[in-house]
Design a protein around this motif. Structure first.
Motif, PDB file in Angstrom:
ATOM      1  N   UNK A 181       0.814  -1.214   0.000  1.00  0.00           N
ATOM      2  CA  UNK A 181       0.000   0.000   0.000  1.00  0.00           C
ATOM      3  C   UNK A 181       0.849   1.266   0.000  1.00  0.00           C
ATOM      4  N   UNK A 182       2.165   1.110   0.055  1.00  0.00           N
ATOM      5  CA  UNK A 182       3.084   2.255   0.050  1.00  0.00           C
ATOM      6  C   UNK A 182       4.462   1.755  -0.351  1.00  0.00           C
ATOM      7  N   UNK A 183       5.349   2.711  -0.642  1.00  0.00           N
ATOM      8  CA  UNK A 183       6.740   2.369  -0.935  1.00  0.00           C
ATOM      9  C   UNK A 183       7.626   3.085   0.081  1.00  0.00           C
ATOM     10  N   UNK A 184       8.880   2.687   0.148  1.00  0.00           N
ATOM     11  CA  UNK A 184       9.827   3.379   1.020  1.00  0.00           C
ATOM     12  C   UNK A 184      10.015   4.799   0.503  1.00  0.00           C
ATOM     13  N   UNK A 185      10.033   5.752   1.414  1.00  0.00           N
ATOM     14  CA  UNK A 185      10.126   7.174   1.064  1.00  0.00           C
ATOM     15  C   UNK A 185      11.373   7.427   0.217  1.00  0.00           C
ATOM     16  N   UNK A 186      11.160   8.119  -0.922  1.00  0.00           N
ATOM     17  CA  UNK A 186      12.242   8.308  -1.885  1.00  0.00           C
ATOM     18  C   UNK A 186      13.043   9.588  -1.662  1.00  0.00           C
ATOM     19  N   UNK A 187      12.429  10.593  -1.040  1.00  0.00           N
ATOM     20  CA  UNK A 187      13.084  11.884  -0.910  1.00  0.00           C
ATOM     21  C   UNK A 187      14.339  11.830  -0.074  1.00  0.00           C
ATOM     22  N   UNK A 188      15.304  12.658  -0.430  1.00  0.00           N
ATOM     23  CA  UNK A 188      16.548  12.725   0.330  1.00  0.00           C
ATOM     24  C   UNK A 188      16.456  13.732   1.466  1.00  0.00           C
ATOM     25  N   UNK A 189      15.588  14.732   1.303  1.00  0.00           N
ATOM     26  CA  UNK A 189      15.424  15.774   2.320  1.00  0.00           C
ATOM     27  C   UNK A 189      14.189  15.458   3.166  1.00  0.00           C
ATOM     28  N   UNK A 190      14.363  15.508   4.476  1.00  0.00           N
ATOM     29  CA  UNK A 190      13.237  15.284   5.372  1.00  0.00           C
ATOM     30  C   UNK A 190      12.870  13.835   5.578  1.00  0.00           C
ATOM     31  N   UNK A 191      13.683  12.910   5.089  1.00  0.00           N
ATOM     32  CA  UNK A 191      13.395  11.483   5.269  1.00  0.00           C
ATOM     33  C   UNK A 191      13.635  11.086   6.727  1.00  0.00           C
ATOM     34  N   UNK A 192      12.680  10.394   7.306  1.00  0.00           N
ATOM     35  CA  UNK A 192      12.795   9.935   8.690  1.00  0.00           C
ATOM     36  C   UNK A 192      12.446   8.453   8.742  1.00  0.00           C
ATOM     37  N   UNK A 193      13.323   7.664   9.328  1.00  0.00           N
ATOM     38  CA  UNK A 193      13.091   6.224   9.427  1.00  0.00           C
ATOM     39  C   UNK A 193      13.242   5.699  10.852  1.00  0.00           C
ATOM     40  N   UNK A 194      13.718   6.536  11.768  1.00  0.00           N
ATOM     41  CA  UNK A 194      14.078   5.995  13.062  1.00  0.00           C
ATOM     42  C   UNK A 194      15.252   5.053  12.855  1.00  0.00           C
ATOM     43  N   UNK A 195      15.163   3.852  13.402  1.00  0.00           N
ATOM     44  CA  UNK A 195      16.207   2.845  13.194  1.00  0.00           C
ATOM     45  C   UNK A 195      15.724   1.723  12.272  1.00  0.00           C
ATOM     46  N   UNK A 196      14.707   2.032  11.458  1.00  0.00           N
ATOM     47  CA  UNK A 196      14.029   0.951  10.740  1.00  0.00           C
ATOM     48  C   UNK A 196      14.199   0.965   9.221  1.00  0.00           C
ATOM     49  N   UNK A 197      15.109   1.769   8.705  1.00  0.00           N
ATOM     50  CA  UNK A 197      15.204   1.882   7.255  1.00  0.00           C
ATOM     51  C   UNK A 197      15.500   0.533   6.577  1.00  0.00           C
ATOM     52  N   UNK A 198      16.459  -0.209   7.077  1.00  0.00           N
ATOM     53  CA  UNK A 198      16.799  -1.493   6.462  1.00  0.00           C
ATOM     54  C   UNK A 198      15.610  -2.454   6.493  1.00  0.00           C
ATOM     55  N   UNK A 199      14.920  -2.464   7.613  1.00  0.00           N
ATOM     56  CA  UNK A 199      13.731  -3.328   7.759  1.00  0.00           C
ATOM     57  C   UNK A 199      12.658  -2.927   6.753  1.00  0.00           C
ATOM     58  N   UNK A 200      12.399  -1.631   6.645  1.00  0.00           N
ATOM     59  CA  UNK A 200      11.397  -1.147   5.696  1.00  0.00           C
ATOM     60  C   UNK A 200      11.764  -1.551   4.271  1.00  0.00           C
ATOM     61  N   UNK A 201      13.023  -1.439   3.910  1.00  0.00           N
ATOM     62  CA  UNK A 201      13.440  -1.778   2.542  1.00  0.00           C
ATOM     63  C   UNK A 201      13.302  -3.285   2.274  1.00  0.00           C
ATOM     64  N   UNK A 202      13.540  -4.094   3.269  1.00  0.00           N
ATOM     65  CA  UNK A 202      13.344  -5.541   3.096  1.00  0.00           C
ATOM     66  C   UNK A 202      11.867  -5.869   2.885  1.00  0.00           C
ATOM     67  N   UNK A 203      10.999  -5.190   3.616  1.00  0.00           N
ATOM     68  CA  UNK A 203       9.552  -5.416   3.466  1.00  0.00           C
ATOM     69  C   UNK A 203       9.076  -4.966   2.086  1.00  0.00           C
ATOM     70  N   UNK A 204       9.595  -3.835   1.611  1.00  0.00           N
ATOM     71  CA  UNK A 204       9.236  -3.362   0.279  1.00  0.00           C
ATOM     72  C   UNK A 204       9.693  -4.364  -0.782  1.00  0.00           C
ATOM     73  N   UNK A 205      10.907  -4.857  -0.656  1.00  0.00           N
ATOM     74  CA  UNK A 205      11.449  -5.806  -1.620  1.00  0.00           C
ATOM     75  C   UNK A 205      10.595  -7.067  -1.684  1.00  0.00           C
TER      76      UNK A 205
END
Length: 235
Positions: A181-205
């Motif tokens: 229902x969504x993709x990992x945020x693409x923007x370079x400015x204002x991107x916030x992931x906490x400590x979960x960016x790698x996890x989010x990218x695995x879920x998207x993949x």
């Protein structure tokens, strides 16, 4: 014969160790109570109430989702202290939309971007209404925990949202990615992931490999970022 106290005697009484200890106790209690109130019980009704300390240390906000108007953001009424502070039995969330308009926070889910709905005469993206319906059914009328990270240019609080389900506490951004229902945020400015960016990218993949949700469009899938470039920036 009655003894008459003198001003000198009264001065000595003021500096008695017991009086000093009592004064220190009262002052300390008042200060700690004030600190406790500011940190845990003071309602956050606008971004002006969101102190730098809350953002710096990511103090969690507990509250109620009053409205979901898009696929990646919602309105949130802060209920500090939760049930222990009387919410749900001594105090209730207002139902008047006029009141809520000025007392709710706009929350932008961190780390993700949902398909764009129709705006200003521009066409909607495929799955934009699906994402809205999914998020509305998942959050509307529920109590959630928001971990604030920053405030964006639209004065929305960008943060992590967690909600309790029968299977435990769920990260809403992660669940949207998991269901396509969504993709990992693409923007370079204002991107916030906490400590979960790698996890989010695995879920998207994984969602992309399984062709879930918007990934079922295959090569026809336009990311929200590309959509904005095409329809809002004239590219």
């Amino acid at each position: 014969m009655a003894l008459i106290s003198t001003p000198h005697d009264q001065d000595i009484g003021i500096f008695h160790p017991k009086v000093i200890l009592l004064s220190l106790g009262i002052t300390t209690t008042a200060y700690l109570s004030y600190r406790f109130y500011r940190r845990y019980l003071k309602p956050v009704r606008s971004i002006l109430d969101l102190t730098p300390e809350r953002l710096e240390y990511n103090h969690k906000l507990y509250g109620y989702v009053t409205r979901v108007g898009d696929g990646d953001n919602f309105r949130f009424y802060h209920t500090p202290g939760g049930v222990l502070a009387g919410w749900g039995w001594l105090k209730t969330v207002p139902k008047n939309n006029r009141v809520l308009k000025n007392e709710t926070l706009m929350i932008r889910l961190c780390g993700i971007d949902a398909p764009e709905r129709a705006h200003f005469g521009k066409p909607e993206q495929p799955f934009s209404e699906d994402a809205l319906r999914w998020l509305r059914s998942y959050l509307l009328g529920r109590y959630v925990v928001v971990t604030p990270y920053s405030v964006d240019q639209y004065k929305r609080i960008v943060g992590r949202c967690q909600v309790w389900k029968w299977t435990g506490k769920k990260d809403v951004s992660a669940e949207m990615l998991k269901h396509g229902m969504a993709i990992v945020y693409e923007g370079k400015v204002g991107a916030e992931f906490g400590d979960n960016e790698d996890w989010y990218r695995r879920l998207e993949k994984r969602a992309r490999l399984l062709k879930r949700g918007l990934w079922s469009l295959g090569s026809k899938m336009l990311t929200p970022g590309d959509y904005k470039k095409t329809y809002y920036r004239g590219n």
